[in-house]
Design an enzyme around this catalytic site. Structure first.
Site, PDB file in Angstrom:
ATOM      1  N   HIS A  19       0.801  -1.237   0.000  1.00  0.00           N
ATOM      2  CA  HIS A  19       0.000   0.000   0.000  1.00  0.00           C
ATOM      3  C   HIS A  19       0.834   1.288   0.000  1.00  0.00           C
ATOM      4  O   HIS A  19       0.288   2.355  -0.263  1.00  0.00           O
ATOM      5  CB  HIS A  19      -0.917   0.044   1.221  1.00  0.00           C
ATOM      6  CG  HIS A  19      -1.952  -1.041   1.253  1.00  0.00           C
ATOM      7  ND1 HIS A  19      -2.834  -1.253   0.218  1.00  0.00           N
ATOM      8  CD2 HIS A  19      -2.242  -1.975   2.200  1.00  0.00           C
ATOM      9  CE1 HIS A  19      -3.640  -2.272   0.533  1.00  0.00           C
ATOM     10  NE2 HIS A  19      -3.292  -2.730   1.712  1.00  0.00           N
TER      11      HIS A  19
HETATM   12 ZN   LIG Z   1      -4.031  -7.003   3.266  1.00  0.00          ZN
END
Ligand SMILES: [Zn+2]
Length: 461
Positions: A91
């Protein structure tokens, strides 16, 4: 199996993708001085899911060094498979932390692989969308990203079926949005035909596999219903293609099952189907009452109907049929290795007895440079635990705007490579450059069959 202690990634290594300001912030921020830097904490999203903790930068150096060092090993054909279970922090963005991820070791490892490989395939079976990696390579055809994830009122809110990439990268981002409760049978029945088509059309010369374990049944944050065998089946399938493989960890919040999953998958990569009965060890109490390696799926409903899954599969196969077979690009000046392969030490004794992590941490703490103090209040960003639909919508909009930024950073790193002219010339050029770039030694001529493991302990944390 060989076990290595990775060389630490430097701040300079990290800025091959991340902004200088963000990495400098990670390098200098501590729990003790963070209250003086509220504005920067907010700017770089280091709050809520991504708190500042003691040893943060060293932690980033270790797991990033494992992934980038693994890529260097593959570039030099030292092995055909590398594992770094500490990596896979998918992320993290160019300019901010996100969803427990600070430095995106995956983007950095892929950039390293691109020095010696024309096309790199990224596969992500974490339950969350692999947004940071997709964003970084959204406009290039040199990397194809394929993410299988829960979609709809779920962190990070991106990964729609129709998000397929832009410009030269159109159709080189593949998103497989899924609903709650998917089981082994349905998941594998989707994974295999999608990946078979991807391998046929794209023909990557290296594969990076993010094996996030939060897609397992019973995960504290997840909502899928996969067994460890079902999860591992995906990795085993990718191994059958015989393409150099960098296997990374990722999410996973029911810790005992994360350990089970990655133990089983390490066995799979080494060609061993591990016994179900766990041997007695110091941690046995964590694995009761069954004391078994495998876990049973629950009786939760699979909300993915056969019709829904067939529709997703059809759309993805249709998109993949639009890409030209085997796109190729020229290598220009191939930069040197990010990490000297000789500095990646094979662990013969107890890795904790050596220096490294603690020394680096001490050096960082004694660094005379400091962040400028500032004032101002923190304005909390949406958390991955409780993002409302609106916050997710805002998040998605923000990601789309930032896609260009992340992608531009990567494009700059790749030089003109993303703008290939004649594919024929490009292929020849690339082959020559690739040969020069690789310092092939005797060992490299016969790549070992076993999996090379990048060992990564966590220093003094
Ligand atoms: Zn995850």
């Amino acid at each position: 199996m060989k076990v290595f202690r990775p060389a630490l990634a430097s701040a300079e290594d990290m800025t091959k993708f991340h902004s200088d300001e963000y990495i400098e912030f990670l390098r200098l921020i501590t729990p003790d001085n963070q209250h003086e830097h509220m504005r920067q904490l907010k700017r770089f999203n280091c709050a809520e899911d991504c708190p500042v903790f003691d040893g943060l930068f060293n932690f980033c150096q270790i797991y990033t060094g494992g992934s980038v060092g693994g890529a260097v090993q593959l570039n030099h054909k030292k092995t055909d498979t590398v594992i770094n279970w500490a990596g896979g922090l998918h992320h993290a963005k160019k300019n901010e932390a996100s969803g427990f991820c600070y430095v995106n070791d995956i983007v950095l490892a892929i950039l390293e692989l691109l020095k010696a490989h024309q096309r790199v395939l990224y596969i992500d079976i974490d339950i969350h969308h692999g947004d940071g990696v997709e964003e970084a390579f959204y406009t290039t055809d040199r990397v194809m990203t394929v993410s299988f994830h829960k979609f709809g009122e779920y962190f990070p809110g991106t990964g729609h079926l129709q998000d397929v990439g832009q410009h030269r990268g159109k159709y080189y981002s593949v998103n497989v949005p899924l609903k709650d409760g998917i089981d082994d049978e349905a998941y594998v029945a989707l994974f295999k035909p999608v990946m078979a088509k991807v391998m046929e059309m794209y023909q990557p010369d290296a594969v990076v596999f993010q094996s996030g374990a939060d897609s397992l049944t019973g995960d504290r944050l997840g909502c899928f219903n996969l067994s460890i065998r079902g999860h591992g089946e995906c990795l085993k399938y990718m191994q059958t293609f015989g393409v150099p493989l960098l296997v990374l960890g990722g999410g996973g919040y029911t810790i005992r099952n994360v350990a089970r999953c990655w133990t089983y998958e390490t066995g799979c990569l080494l060609g061993h189907d591990l016994e179900n009965k766990l041997p007695v060890n110091d941690y046995s109490e964590y694995f009761g009452p069954t004391h078994e390696l495998q876990i049973a799926p629950s009786n939760m409903e699979n909300q993915n109907t056969p019709e829904y899954l067939q529709g997703v599969l059809n759309k993805i196969l249709e998109n993949l049929s639009k890409i030209p077979p085997k796109p190729s690009v020229p290598f220009h000046d191939v930069p040197p290795d990010a990490i000297d392969p000789d500095s990646i030490g094979r662990v013969k004794e107890d890795p904790d007895q050596k220096g490294g992590g603690a020394e680096a941490e001490a050096a960082r703490r004694s660094d005379p440079r400091e962040l400028e103090p500032e004032d101002g209040d923190r304005d909390d960003k949406p958390s991955r635990h409780d993002a409302s639909a609106k916050e997710e919508a805002d998040g998605e909009k923000k990601v789309k705007e930032e896609k260009v930024e992340g992608a531009e950073a990567v494009k700059a790193e790749l030089g003109d490579a993303a703008d290939a002219k004649d594919p024929e010339d490009a292929a020849d050029e690339a082959q020559d450059a690739g040969k020069d770039a690789m310092d092939v030694d005797e060992e490299a001529k016969s790549p070992g069959k076993g999996a090379g493991i990048m060992a990564s302990d966590h220093g003094d944390q």
